[in-house]
Design a protein around this motif. Structure first.
Motif, PDB file in Angstrom:
ATOM      1  N   LEU A 167       2.533  -7.678   4.436  1.00 52.05           N
ATOM      2  CA  LEU A 167       2.558  -7.613   2.755  1.00 52.05           C
ATOM      3  C   LEU A 167       1.036  -7.597   2.691  1.00 52.05           C
ATOM      4  O   LEU A 167       0.197  -8.343   3.339  1.00 52.05           O
ATOM      5  CB  LEU A 167       2.924  -8.379   1.835  1.00 52.05           C
ATOM      6  CG  LEU A 167       4.744  -8.325   2.070  1.00 52.05           C
ATOM      7  CD1 LEU A 167       5.301  -9.413   0.995  1.00 52.05           C
ATOM      8  CD2 LEU A 167       5.261  -6.855   1.671  1.00 52.05           C
ATOM      9  N   ASP A 168       0.225  -6.901   1.757  1.00 54.14           N
ATOM     10  CA  ASP A 168      -1.169  -6.891   1.230  1.00 54.14           C
ATOM     11  C   ASP A 168      -1.346  -8.230   0.468  1.00 54.14           C
ATOM     12  O   ASP A 168      -0.341  -9.127   0.330  1.00 54.14           O
ATOM     13  CB  ASP A 168      -1.487  -5.745   0.630  1.00 54.14           C
ATOM     14  CG  ASP A 168      -1.066  -5.589  -0.990  1.00 54.14           C
ATOM     15  OD1 ASP A 168      -0.469  -6.638  -1.457  1.00 54.14           O
ATOM     16  OD2 ASP A 168      -1.357  -4.582  -1.641  1.00 54.14           O
ATOM     17  N   ALA A 169      -2.419  -8.394   0.013  1.00 51.42           N
ATOM     18  CA  ALA A 169      -2.874  -9.669  -0.573  1.00 51.42           C
ATOM     19  C   ALA A 169      -2.119  -9.960  -1.773  1.00 51.42           C
ATOM     20  O   ALA A 169      -1.928 -10.971  -2.373  1.00 51.42           O
ATOM     21  CB  ALA A 169      -4.395  -9.623  -0.880  1.00 51.42           C
ATOM     22  N   ASP A 170      -1.541  -8.883  -2.367  1.00 51.92           N
ATOM     23  CA  ASP A 170      -0.841  -8.963  -3.737  1.00 51.92           C
ATOM     24  C   ASP A 170       0.564  -9.224  -3.359  1.00 51.92           C
ATOM     25  O   ASP A 170       1.424  -9.233  -4.516  1.00 51.92           O
ATOM     26  CB  ASP A 170      -1.180  -7.647  -4.729  1.00 51.92           C
ATOM     27  CG  ASP A 170      -2.705  -7.662  -5.118  1.00 51.92           C
ATOM     28  OD1 ASP A 170      -3.060  -8.609  -5.515  1.00 51.92           O
ATOM     29  OD2 ASP A 170      -2.951  -6.444  -5.145  1.00 51.92           O
ATOM     30  N   GLY A 171       1.166  -9.194  -2.242  1.00 56.97           N
ATOM     31  CA  GLY A 171       2.251  -9.519  -1.919  1.00 56.97           C
ATOM     32  C   GLY A 171       3.297  -7.982  -1.997  1.00 56.97           C
ATOM     33  O   GLY A 171       4.388  -8.293  -2.214  1.00 56.97           O
ATOM     34  N   ILE A 172       2.622  -6.939  -1.873  1.00 58.85           N
ATOM     35  CA  ILE A 172       3.214  -5.849  -1.990  1.00 58.85           C
ATOM     36  C   ILE A 172       3.063  -4.823  -0.759  1.00 58.85           C
ATOM     37  O   ILE A 172       2.137  -4.866   0.141  1.00 58.85           O
ATOM     38  CB  ILE A 172       2.927  -4.872  -3.209  1.00 58.85           C
ATOM     39  CG1 ILE A 172       1.516  -4.483  -3.288  1.00 58.85           C
ATOM     40  CG2 ILE A 172       3.093  -5.679  -4.354  1.00 58.85           C
ATOM     41  CD1 ILE A 172       0.990  -3.625  -4.484  1.00 58.85           C
ATOM     42  N   VAL A 173       4.160  -4.024  -0.553  1.00 60.14           N
ATOM     43  CA  VAL A 173       3.886  -2.632   0.366  1.00 60.14           C
ATOM     44  C   VAL A 173       3.031  -1.618  -0.062  1.00 60.14           C
ATOM     45  O   VAL A 173       2.001  -1.205   0.755  1.00 60.14           O
ATOM     46  CB  VAL A 173       5.200  -2.331   0.843  1.00 60.14           C
ATOM     47  CG1 VAL A 173       5.110  -0.995   1.875  1.00 60.14           C
ATOM     48  CG2 VAL A 173       6.035  -3.090   1.439  1.00 60.14           C
ATOM     49  N   VAL A 174       3.356  -1.378  -1.065  1.00 64.55           N
ATOM     50  CA  VAL A 174       2.451  -0.197  -1.756  1.00 64.55           C
ATOM     51  C   VAL A 174       2.627  -0.201  -3.348  1.00 64.55           C
ATOM     52  O   VAL A 174       3.385  -0.744  -3.730  1.00 64.55           O
ATOM     53  CB  VAL A 174       2.539   0.962  -1.326  1.00 64.55           C
ATOM     54  CG1 VAL A 174       4.116   1.527  -1.816  1.00 64.55           C
ATOM     55  CG2 VAL A 174       1.774   2.090  -1.524  1.00 64.55           C
TER      56      VAL A 174
END
Length: 132
Positions: A43-50
């Motif tokens: 996951l990215d820094a925001d905790g999402i895939v996209v």
């Protein structure tokens, strides 16, 4: 691998060339439920895939080019039978182009792949999967 899927639909007209397609060689309509799945390993820094809103917006924009149109008249599809499989590939390729163009934001740089599935009915569908 993490994934996020967004869904939309399109209604098209088209015909096929070739004996394989029998009566579908004549102009006919089709309604497709379209799923676009985005994958990444972490996951990215925001905790999402996209960004789901961006994914939905971009899928809708791509489908809008086909919705309520005769695909036989689309120059970008000239010379191709617009089978469910072919349309899945075309949509996936256009989504990847938009990812590379930055339409999904900087967090999408780490996406590993996209899968597009077109549902022709509740019992038949086809898809195309590709890496980024």
């Amino acid at each position: 691998m993490f994934s996020v899927t967004v869904r939309d639909h399109m209604m098209v007209a088209h015909s096929f060339r070739g004996e394989t397609f029998g009566p579908a060689q004549a102009l006919h309509g089709a309604t497709f439920l379209v799923d676009a799945t985005f994958r990444r390993a972490a996951l990215d820094a925001d905790g999402i895939v996209v960004d789901i809103a961006a994914a939905a917006r971009e899928l809708n924009a791509i489908l809008a080019a086909f919705h309520l149109r005769n695909l036989d008249d689309d120059p970008s599809l000239a010379g191709r039978n617009t089978t469910t499989e072919v349309l899945a590939q075309v949509i996936a390729d256009r989504l990847v182009e938009r990812v590379h163009a930055g339409a999904f934001g900087p967090g999408a740089r780490e996406l590993a792949g996209v899968t597009v599935t077109l549902h022709e009915s509740h019992v038949a569908w086809a898809g195309y999967e590709r890496g980024l």
